[in-house]
Design an enzyme around this catalytic site. Structure first.
Site, PDB file in Angstrom:
ATOM      1  N   TYR A 150       0.832  -1.199   0.000  1.00  0.00           N
ATOM      2  CA  TYR A 150       0.000   0.000   0.000  1.00  0.00           C
ATOM      3  C   TYR A 150       0.873   1.259   0.000  1.00  0.00           C
ATOM      4  O   TYR A 150       0.646   2.181  -0.790  1.00  0.00           O
ATOM      5  CB  TYR A 150      -0.921  -0.026   1.223  1.00  0.00           C
ATOM      6  N   GLU A 153     -12.113   5.793   4.580  1.00  0.00           N
ATOM      7  CA  GLU A 153     -11.533   6.611   5.650  1.00  0.00           C
ATOM      8  C   GLU A 153     -12.554   6.809   6.767  1.00  0.00           C
ATOM      9  O   GLU A 153     -12.208   6.815   7.944  1.00  0.00           O
ATOM     10  CB  GLU A 153     -11.045   7.960   5.120  1.00  0.00           C
ATOM     11  N   TRP A 184      -5.655   1.489   9.989  1.00  0.00           N
ATOM     12  CA  TRP A 184      -5.843   1.441   8.540  1.00  0.00           C
ATOM     13  C   TRP A 184      -5.601   0.038   7.998  1.00  0.00           C
ATOM     14  O   TRP A 184      -6.249  -0.369   7.029  1.00  0.00           O
ATOM     15  CB  TRP A 184      -4.947   2.477   7.848  1.00  0.00           C
TER      16      TRP A 184
END
Length: 193
Positions: A26, A48, A56
């Protein structure tokens, strides 16, 4: 905590990557890379929002399932979700089962559907500071909120969007490449210049 870590490939990366291969992918392929398009930014906004209060990496690991159950984050489709869809989503252990966040995503999709093509992209990018912005040296140099993310949050809320607080919007700005917060010395900071 160090600000940079050297990976098994010998590249220095932002230390938040740790040793997780998915985080490394990522970081290397997505985080800080300019992202455009209403659908892509709607997805980023939704994820988000779901991340708020969580890590995350949890969202990254669940992202394929999120995409599947939220119709690829096509705003036109998600906006048509009804109470049956909400219950279906609440029963799906493959995503974050938070009714308020699910309802916000559906409501936000309705707002995006009512916008002109490209309007969400243009709106969100209008808050991006110039790309010549500072290069953080340490994690302590990376803010959680900026004037730009606060202004973006305020405008999105004015339009009726939910789960778009200033901290969440700064995380979106980082991940969508509206700001480049790769730590100085990270190979991506060098690449993005």
């Amino acid at each position: 905590m160090p600000s940079l870590l050297t990976g098994p490939d010998g590249r220095a990366r932002c230390a938040w990557v740790g040793d997780d291969p998915e985080y490394r992918r990522y970081h290397d392929e997505e985080w800080g890379t300019p992202l455009h398009g209403d659908r892509a930014l709607f997805e980023k906004m939704a994820l988000e929002g779901f991340q708020a209060g969580l890590s995350w990496i949890t969202i990254l690991r669940k992202r394929p399932r999120f995409r599947e159950v939220f119709a690829g984050f096509e705003p036109e489709k998600v906006a048509d979700f009804d109470e049956g869809d909400v219950e279906r989503l609440m029963a799906d252990a493959g995503i974050i089962r938070n009714r308020a966040k699910i309802l916000a995503t559906i409501g936000n999709a309705g707002i995006v559907r009512g916008m002109a093509d490209g309007e969400l992209d243009e709106l969100m990018w209008s808050f991006a500071p110039p790309r010549t912005r500072r290069r953080p040296i340490e994690f302590a140099d990376v803010p959680a909120v900026t004037a730009e993310s606060t202004a973006m949050s305020k405008e999105l809320r004015r339009r009726g969007f939910r789960f778009v607080g200033a901290t969440t919007m700064y995380a979106l700005m980082q991940s969508a490449g509206m700001v480049d917060d790769h730590i100085e010395g990270c190979w991506r900071a060098t690449e993005l210049g």
